[in-house]
Each structure stands twice: as C-alpha cells, then as structure tokens.
Design a protein around this motif. Structure first.
Motif, PDB file in Angstrom:
ATOM      1  N   GLU A 245      18.742  47.482  80.034  1.00 32.64           N
ATOM      2  CA  GLU A 245      19.719  47.908  81.036  1.00 32.64           C
ATOM      3  C   GLU A 245      19.166  47.802  82.444  1.00 32.64           C
ATOM      4  N   ARG A 246      17.908  48.134  82.639  1.00 32.47           N
ATOM      5  CA  ARG A 246      17.309  48.069  83.971  1.00 32.47           C
ATOM      6  C   ARG A 246      17.107  46.636  84.442  1.00 32.47           C
TER       7      ARG A 246
ATOM      8  N   ARG B  68      30.870  39.363  86.316  1.00 33.91           N
ATOM      9  CA  ARG B  68      30.961  38.875  84.933  1.00 33.91           C
ATOM     10  C   ARG B  68      31.393  39.997  84.016  1.00 33.91           C
ATOM     11  N   TYR B  69      32.307  39.653  83.091  1.00 28.44           N
ATOM     12  CA  TYR B  69      32.705  40.553  82.009  1.00 28.44           C
ATOM     13  C   TYR B  69      32.658  39.748  80.716  1.00 28.44           C
ATOM     14  N   VAL B  70      31.653  39.989  79.896  1.00 27.66           N
ATOM     15  CA  VAL B  70      31.353  39.231  78.679  1.00 27.66           C
ATOM     16  C   VAL B  70      31.226  37.748  79.045  1.00 27.66           C
ATOM     17  N   ASP B  71      32.162  36.913  78.584  1.00 24.77           N
ATOM     18  CA  ASP B  71      32.040  35.467  78.829  1.00 24.77           C
ATOM     19  C   ASP B  71      32.979  34.981  79.932  1.00 24.77           C
ATOM     20  N   ASP B  72      33.643  35.882  80.614  1.00 23.56           N
ATOM     21  CA  ASP B  72      34.483  35.531  81.763  1.00 23.56           C
ATOM     22  C   ASP B  72      33.757  35.928  83.040  1.00 23.56           C
ATOM     23  N   PHE B  73      33.608  35.004  83.980  1.00 20.57           N
ATOM     24  CA  PHE B  73      32.934  35.359  85.230  1.00 20.57           C
ATOM     25  C   PHE B  73      33.535  34.588  86.390  1.00 20.57           C
ATOM     26  N   LEU B  74      33.382  35.164  87.582  1.00 21.42           N
ATOM     27  CA  LEU B  74      33.950  34.641  88.816  1.00 21.42           C
ATOM     28  C   LEU B  74      32.852  34.472  89.852  1.00 21.42           C
ATOM     29  N   LEU B  75      32.912  33.386  90.608  1.00 20.69           N
ATOM     30  CA  LEU B  75      32.021  33.155  91.739  1.00 20.69           C
ATOM     31  C   LEU B  75      32.878  32.953  92.986  1.00 20.69           C
TER      32      LEU B  75
ATOM     33  N   ALA C 104      25.257  40.130  73.542  1.00 18.92           N
ATOM     34  CA  ALA C 104      25.987  39.195  74.396  1.00 18.92           C
ATOM     35  C   ALA C 104      25.530  39.339  75.846  1.00 18.92           C
ATOM     36  N   ASN C 105      25.320  40.572  76.287  1.00 22.15           N
ATOM     37  CA  ASN C 105      24.798  40.789  77.641  1.00 22.15           C
ATOM     38  C   ASN C 105      23.364  40.296  77.776  1.00 22.15           C
ATOM     39  N   VAL C 106      22.557  40.502  76.732  1.00 29.30           N
ATOM     40  CA  VAL C 106      21.176  40.021  76.760  1.00 29.30           C
ATOM     41  C   VAL C 106      21.154  38.492  76.844  1.00 29.30           C
ATOM     42  N   TYR C 107      22.038  37.842  76.103  1.00 31.31           N
ATOM     43  CA  TYR C 107      22.053  36.382  76.045  1.00 31.31           C
ATOM     44  C   TYR C 107      22.446  35.768  77.389  1.00 31.31           C
ATOM     45  N   LEU C 108      23.357  36.422  78.111  1.00 27.75           N
ATOM     46  CA  LEU C 108      23.833  35.879  79.382  1.00 27.75           C
ATOM     47  C   LEU C 108      23.120  36.472  80.593  1.00 27.75           C
ATOM     48  N   ASN C 109      22.177  37.388  80.366  1.00 27.18           N
ATOM     49  CA  ASN C 109      21.446  37.947  81.500  1.00 27.18           C
ATOM     50  C   ASN C 109      20.679  36.879  82.282  1.00 27.18           C
ATOM     51  N   PRO C 110      20.036  35.884  81.652  1.00 28.01           N
ATOM     52  CA  PRO C 110      19.409  34.802  82.441  1.00 28.01           C
ATOM     53  C   PRO C 110      20.413  34.047  83.312  1.00 28.01           C
ATOM     54  N   LEU C 111      21.635  33.873  82.823  1.00 27.66           N
ATOM     55  CA  LEU C 111      22.658  33.223  83.648  1.00 27.66           C
ATOM     56  C   LEU C 111      22.968  34.071  84.878  1.00 27.66           C
ATOM     57  N   ASP C 112      23.076  35.390  84.688  1.00 31.63           N
ATOM     58  CA  ASP C 112      23.347  36.272  85.826  1.00 31.63           C
ATOM     59  C   ASP C 112      22.275  36.122  86.900  1.00 31.63           C
ATOM     60  N   HIS C 113      21.006  36.128  86.490  1.00 38.10           N
ATOM     61  CA  HIS C 113      19.916  36.026  87.464  1.00 38.10           C
ATOM     62  C   HIS C 113      19.842  34.626  88.068  1.00 38.10           C
TER      63      HIS C 113
ATOM     64  N   ASP D 218      26.512  43.609  88.792  1.00 36.05           N
ATOM     65  CA  ASP D 218      27.868  43.087  88.638  1.00 36.05           C
ATOM     66  C   ASP D 218      28.142  42.504  87.258  1.00 36.05           C
ATOM     67  N   SER D 219      27.459  43.008  86.237  1.00 35.75           N
ATOM     68  CA  SER D 219      27.796  42.728  84.849  1.00 35.75           C
ATOM     69  C   SER D 219      28.465  43.987  84.298  1.00 35.75           C
ATOM     70  N   TYR D 220      29.732  43.885  83.859  1.00 40.43           N
ATOM     71  CA  TYR D 220      30.548  45.082  83.646  1.00 40.43           C
ATOM     72  C   TYR D 220      30.946  45.328  82.199  1.00 40.43           C
ATOM     73  N   ALA D 221      30.553  44.511  81.272  1.00 37.09           N
ATOM     74  CA  ALA D 221      31.007  44.669  79.890  1.00 37.09           C
ATOM     75  C   ALA D 221      30.049  45.534  79.085  1.00 37.09           C
ATOM     76  N   ASN D 222      30.616  46.485  78.326  1.00 39.78           N
ATOM     77  CA  ASN D 222      29.858  47.265  77.338  1.00 39.78           C
ATOM     78  C   ASN D 222      28.646  47.959  77.952  1.00 39.78           C
ATOM     79  N   ARG D 223      28.848  48.542  79.124  1.00 44.25           N
ATOM     80  CA  ARG D 223      27.776  49.272  79.790  1.00 44.25           C
ATOM     81  C   ARG D 223      28.315  50.608  80.279  1.00 44.25           C
ATOM     82  N   VAL D 224      27.458  51.617  80.220  1.00 47.81           N
ATOM     83  CA  VAL D 224      27.866  52.950  80.654  1.00 47.81           C
ATOM     84  C   VAL D 224      28.149  52.932  82.155  1.00 47.81           C
ATOM     85  N   GLY D 225      29.290  53.484  82.547  1.00 48.88           N
ATOM     86  CA  GLY D 225      29.650  53.538  83.947  1.00 48.88           C
ATOM     87  C   GLY D 225      30.293  52.272  84.475  1.00 48.88           C
ATOM     88  N   LYS D 226      30.517  51.283  83.608  1.00 56.56           N
ATOM     89  CA  LYS D 226      31.151  50.030  84.033  1.00 56.56           C
ATOM     90  C   LYS D 226      32.549  49.966  83.410  1.00 56.56           C
TER      91      LYS D 226
END
Length: 411
Positions: A153-154, A287-294, A265-274, A159-167
C-alpha cells in the motif's frame, strides 16, 4: 547488536543531521567528516539516502504473522461480513474454533490445498465469469492480505482508486473531474481482457521485489495455481515479440471474485502507475483497476504517451483496446466508471439506466409472485440511488421510481 545494525543506526542518525542538497551537488567532503563508518557505503549523500530507504524494502519472516491465531480470527471475521446468512459461512461458523485450528495447522505444515471454485456468469454491466472460492479459502485470502497488503500500500500512488481503503469509485470520479477542469484533452485507456491476461510469472516476480519470505511466496503460488485455467475460455491468445509456440502454455489469469485477485491487480499495474508518473511525467492521471485516464493540454503529447504505454504494457503481456484509446477534448465527455464526465457536471451512462430499469421490473415481478421480500427490493433501490446520486440523475430517479407501482403479493 550486530555490526551491520550498528552501522545502519549510525548512518540513519547522521542522515538526520545532513543538510538538504540538490541532486547535482557532488561534493562529499563535509559528508565524509560526519563519521568514518559511513565511508563503508561508498556513495554520495543523496545516494546514501536512497540506499538506506531501499534497505527496508525487502520483507522476510512474515509467515508467522499470516498463520497467527489472531490474524486467522480477524480474517474469518472479515470473510463472514455480510455473508453470515449464507450456508458456507454458517457451516464454518458452527464449529469455527476447530476449523481455524485445522486451517492453522495446514498452513504451518504447508499441507494447505485450496478447494475447487464455483463458477457463474453475470451479464450486467457486461458478461463476466465470476469464480467464487470456498469459504475456508476466503479466510486464507484475508489472512494473507492482512499481512502483505500494507507493505504494498505504501508503494501505490495516490491516484490509484480501486480496492483500497479510503478510495473508491466516487473519489476516482471526483479526481478525474478535477483534472478535466484543468486540462484541455484526455486519453482514455482500457486494458483488453485484463484479469484473464495477468501472467503468473510476471506477477510473482513483482511480488518478490518486495517480499522474499519463501513461505509467504509458497502461499502466493498455491493460491495462484488454484485459479490456473479458470479463465482460459475467456482469454484470446496474444503473442508478443520474442514468443514461441509454448507461450500459449504460460500460466495466466486471476479468478474474478477473489480478494487476492483484486489486490494483485493493483500490484500488477503498480509499475505502470510509476512509469506514467515518473517517466512520462503525467500529473493528471487516474486509474481504477484496468481503466485509466491521462490528462494534458497537448494532443500530440497524449499520442506519444499512448504509444509509450502500449510498449510498456507489452513487457507485462497486456494490450489496450486501441480502437477506444485515443485523445479527445474533455468537453466532449469522458466515459469513466459508468458515468460520462464533463468539467462541471456528470451524467449516468444510458446503458446503466436501462440495466437498472430492467432489473427493477424483474424484482417487482418476483415480489408480486411472492418469491422476493420487499426488504430486498428496498436495499437494492437504496444502493442504486446512493451510487447514481453523484451525477445529475434527479430526473431519472424520479421518473423511474414513480412510474412503477408496487403491488403486494396476492394471498
């Protein structure tokens, strides 16, 4: 105290007294005068800060936390939440102490084996194959995530909002709409057949970059292998550069419905986020799961980012819906999470309104036939209203709910 622990302690204390420096400062004379022991690291001040931060990124000796009684008890309470009336949860609760002890012994001795999945298909909002694990396996999923999820989580971006506390979906919508007010164009992206395409080898390699406990990795592999082949029928084979014919045999796919699948799913796409935040330097990203906006003010820049993302995802054996992924002005409306977003308002997608209208009529028919209680209809309507009220849907709600009469069942 070990010598290495002593040196680490001295280094951390010294860093607290270091003045903040720019990245381009190469002068290390004042740094070397702090303590001779720091010369053992043979790096510059900025490099030492980074190295010491990385020293704690690998986590060992976690398995005893997973199998601890308190953790298993907490996992059971999380797994039964909202499901105590269902037969699998009720049977497990009937003799919960003994069942948790057996589960603890199986995990400790590594004799735990997941049970078979129960598969069913949903058709709203679109056709999906859902795989439900046995209740005891769901307890194990919660026990594992209780321990390893905070470690990842840290590392997730804000700005990743899926399946996370407070998102969640509504905060993702708010964030996307705030970016739409500050930028002229948006690139909408959607990963093609995401859950069926997740590659097990790449996922395990990503997990091992943080967790090196062999027992925890064994449990991760066991859960992954239990879902191997569940979504094979949903996956259309895609070959990437360097593949041979055996690439079709690579283990892939995460069962939709598992808690671990949502987390991984969040772990797998975390490198994409960075990659998008650090390499592409995109400030407006959601990003929300596999949908994301730039978001950006230059359409040509978005086209460049699009190609860079396609190249990056190919290294993770993923592809975009390229026919849907193209820049557009934010004033045209942004389809995202069931809504059409505009800079200053949002509307519900038409198919979402039609889908609930159809479901509402079916529920009323079931109620009139005496097969569905009124409380179930009330809960469903309240849940839908609580979701769509975040858009300009007052007229839709009034028209839909006032145009149907609730007729009590005939005795």
């Amino acid at each position: 105290m070990l010598v290495s622990d002593l040196l680490n302690s001295i280094a951390r204390r010294a860093i607290q007294n270091l003045p903040r420096r720019r990245e381009g400062n190469k002068d290390t004379k004042s740094f070397e005068k702090i303590h001779p022991c720091l010369l053992l690291f043979r790096v510059e001040p900025v490099g030492l800060r980074k190295q010491l931060r990385k020293m704690g990124r690998f986590y060992r000796h976690l398995y005893h936390q997973v199998t601890a009684w308190d953790n298993l008890l907490l996992a059971w309470r999380k797994a039964r939440k909202g499901k105590r009336g269902q037969p699998p949860a009720a049977r497990f609760e009937q003799n919960v102490g003994e069942r948790l002890l057996v589960l603890q012994q199986e995990l400790s001795s590594k004799t735990y084996r997941p049970g078979p999945y129960v598969n069913f298909t949903i058709h709203e909002p679109k056709k999906r194959l859902i795989s439900a694990a046995p209740f005891r396996d769901r307890v194990v999923h919660h026990a594992l995530c209780n321990v390893i999820e905070p470690l990842f989580e840290r590392r997730f971006i804000h700005d990743s909002y899926a399946n996370r506390v407070g998102k969640g979906t509504h905060k993702a919508l708010d964030r996307a709409q705030s970016f739409a007010r500050g930028h002229a164009y948006v690139l909408t992206c959607d990963i093609r057949q995401f859950f069926p395409a997740i590659d097990h080898a790449i996922l395990l390699d990503t997990i091992q970059q943080v967790i090196v406990d062999p027992d925890v990795l064994w449990l991760c592999r066991t859960i992954l292998h239990s879902g191997e082949g569940v979504l094979d029928a949903e996956y259309e084979m895609v070959y990437f550069p360097g593949d041979d014919l055996f690439a079709a045999c690579r283990p892939r796919g995460l069962p939709i419905g598992n808690l671990t699948s949502q987390f991984w799913a969040n772990v797998y796409l975390n490198p994409l986020d960075h990659f998008i935040k650090r390499e592409l330097k995109c400030r407006g990203y959601v990003r929300y799961v596999d949908d994301f906006l730039l978001f950006a003010d230059d359409k040509r820049l978005l086209w460049q980012w699009r190609q860079a993302i396609i190249d990056f995802l190919s290294n993770r054996r993923l592809t975009l819906h390229e026919n849907r992924c193209h820049p557009r002005p934010v004033t045209e409306g942004i389809p995202f999470l069931g809504f059409i977003l505009f800079p200053h308002h949002r509307r519900l997608k038409n198919r979402k309104g039609f889908a609930f209208r159809r479901r509402f009529r079916n529920m009323l028919a079931e109620y009139e036939a005496g097969r569905l209680p009124l409380d179930a209809i009330t809960a469903s309507v309240q849940g839908w209203v609580n979701h769509v009220r975040y858009g300009q849907t007052y007229g839709l709600r009034r028209e839909l709910l006032s145009s149907h009469l609730i007729i009590p069942p005939q005795p």
